[in-house]
Design a protein around this motif. Structure first.
Motif, short mmCIF file in Angstrom:
data_model
loop_
_atom_site.label_atom_id
_atom_site.label_comp_id
_atom_site.label_asym_id
_atom_site.label_seq_id
_atom_site.Cartn_x
_atom_site.Cartn_y
_atom_site.Cartn_z
N ILE A 20 0.85 -1.20 0.00
CA ILE A 20 0.00 0.00 0.00
C ILE A 20 0.88 1.25 0.00
N LEU A 21 1.89 1.27 0.86
CA LEU A 21 2.78 2.43 0.93
C LEU A 21 3.61 2.57 -0.35
N ALA A 22 3.95 1.48 -0.98
CA ALA A 22 4.71 1.54 -2.24
C ALA A 22 3.88 2.17 -3.36
N ARG A 23 2.56 2.04 -3.28
CA ARG A 23 1.67 2.59 -4.31
C ARG A 23 1.04 3.92 -3.90
N TRP A 24 1.56 4.52 -2.86
CA TRP A 24 0.94 5.69 -2.24
C TRP A 24 0.67 6.82 -3.23
N GLU A 25 1.63 7.15 -4.05
CA GLU A 25 1.45 8.27 -4.98
C GLU A 25 0.29 8.03 -5.94
N ARG A 26 0.09 6.79 -6.34
CA ARG A 26 -1.01 6.46 -7.24
C ARG A 26 -2.37 6.64 -6.56
N LEU A 27 -2.41 6.50 -5.24
CA LEU A 27 -3.68 6.70 -4.53
C LEU A 27 -4.10 8.16 -4.56
N ALA A 28 -3.15 9.07 -4.46
CA ALA A 28 -3.39 10.52 -4.55
C ALA A 28 -4.50 10.98 -3.61
N LEU A 29 -4.42 10.57 -2.36
CA LEU A 29 -5.43 10.95 -1.36
C LEU A 29 -5.03 12.26 -0.69
N PRO A 30 -5.92 13.25 -0.71
CA PRO A 30 -5.59 14.50 -0.01
C PRO A 30 -5.52 14.26 1.49
N ASP A 31 -4.44 14.71 2.12
CA ASP A 31 -4.21 14.49 3.55
C ASP A 31 -4.40 13.00 3.88
N GLY A 32 -3.84 12.13 3.05
CA GLY A 32 -4.03 10.70 3.20
C GLY A 32 -3.10 10.05 4.20
N TRP A 33 -3.63 9.05 4.90
CA TRP A 33 -2.88 8.27 5.89
C TRP A 33 -3.36 6.82 5.86
N LEU A 34 -2.45 5.89 6.02
CA LEU A 34 -2.76 4.49 6.32
C LEU A 34 -2.84 4.43 7.84
N VAL A 35 -3.94 3.91 8.37
CA VAL A 35 -4.19 4.07 9.80
C VAL A 35 -4.61 2.77 10.48
N ALA A 36 -4.50 2.81 11.78
CA ALA A 36 -5.18 1.93 12.73
C ALA A 36 -4.78 0.47 12.67
N GLY A 37 -5.80 -0.40 12.55
CA GLY A 37 -5.64 -1.83 12.77
C GLY A 37 -4.52 -2.49 12.02
N CYS A 38 -4.36 -2.16 10.76
CA CYS A 38 -3.30 -2.81 9.98
C CYS A 38 -1.92 -2.45 10.51
N LEU A 39 -1.82 -1.40 11.29
CA LEU A 39 -0.55 -0.98 11.87
C LEU A 39 -0.37 -1.58 13.26
N PHE A 40 -1.27 -1.25 14.19
CA PHE A 40 -1.07 -1.73 15.56
C PHE A 40 -1.27 -3.23 15.66
N GLN A 41 -2.14 -3.82 14.85
CA GLN A 41 -2.32 -5.27 14.90
C GLN A 41 -1.10 -5.99 14.34
N THR A 42 -0.43 -5.40 13.37
CA THR A 42 0.82 -5.97 12.89
C THR A 42 1.84 -6.04 14.02
N VAL A 43 1.97 -4.95 14.78
CA VAL A 43 2.90 -4.92 15.91
C VAL A 43 2.53 -6.00 16.93
N TRP A 44 1.24 -6.06 17.31
CA TRP A 44 0.83 -7.04 18.30
C TRP A 44 1.00 -8.47 17.77
N ASN A 45 0.77 -8.70 16.49
CA ASN A 45 1.00 -10.02 15.91
C ASN A 45 2.47 -10.41 16.04
N LEU A 46 3.36 -9.49 15.71
CA LEU A 46 4.79 -9.78 15.81
C LEU A 46 5.18 -10.06 17.25
N GLN A 47 4.66 -9.29 18.19
CA GLN A 47 4.98 -9.50 19.60
C GLN A 47 4.48 -10.87 20.08
N ALA A 48 3.38 -11.34 19.51
CA ALA A 48 2.80 -12.62 19.91
C ALA A 48 3.39 -13.79 19.12
#
Length: 186
Positions: A20-48
């Motif tokens: 998703i981040l590699a294709r970010w420019e193609r998304l062209a979202l104004p004030d765009g952010w990848l957020v929430a679950g896909c980020l913190f759940q990745t961290v918690w998955n790795l910790q577990a």
């Protein structure tokens, strides 16, 4: 290694976040952010010791466009997102933070304080401060820091003091990641 550097490495362990981040420019979202679950759940998955993508339901994108608050405009953005990312085989949802106040009460049963002025304000208002994170290439927004996330502490966000919603969310998280702890609780 700083916590920010560790976080950047951890979230990129999830191949979908990375793509998703590699294709970010193609998304062209104004004030765009990848957020929430896909980020913190990745961290918690790795910790577990689980695969980074394990049990992640969807990948959320926030953007902010006050020029058109219609549902149809948001649907057009969603269609574009699906065009850019559809081959990943995961659900990606784009939400215009400029229109959250229009549907929040009907969806969550609680009034929304006021219209947001940016995507960052939307990130600040997740139910659990440890989950208030957003990234885009070269940028991280974690308004409450990353310590609660890495320490596995679930607390209620004072900006969104909805106890029953928090309790449900925390129970859902703890069912998947039993090492998480409720602030001031067990």
């Amino acid at each position: 290694m700083s916590l920010h550097e560790r976080f950047a490495l951890d979230i990129l362990a999830n191949r979908h976040n990375r793509e998703i981040l590699a294709r970010w420019e193609r998304l062209a979202l104004p004030d765009g952010w990848l957020v929430a679950g896909c980020l913190f759940q990745t961290v918690w998955n790795l910790q577990a010791g689980r695969p980074p993508e394990s049990d992640i339901k969807d990948y959320d994108l926030f953007y902010f466009d006050a020029s058109d608050l219609s549902a149809s405009a948001e649907e057009r953005v969603q269609a574009h997102v699906e065009e850019v990312l559809g081959d990943l085989g995961v659900e990606v949802e784009a939400t215009n933070q400029a229109r959250v106040h229009l549907w929040y009460e009907e969806h969550f049963g609680r009034p929304y304080e006021r219209p947001l002025r940016s995507s960052r304000e939307g990130i600040e208002r997740f139910l659990v401060p440890a989950t208030c994170v957003g990234v885009r290439p070269g940028d991280l927004y974690a308004p409450y820091g990353l310590e609660l996330l890495y320490d596995g502490i679930l607390a209620m966000n004072p900006l969104v003091p909805h106890r029953e919603l928090f309790d449900r969310k925390a129970a859902s998280y703890r069912a998947r990641w039993p090492a998480l702890r409720i602030a001031g609780g067990d």
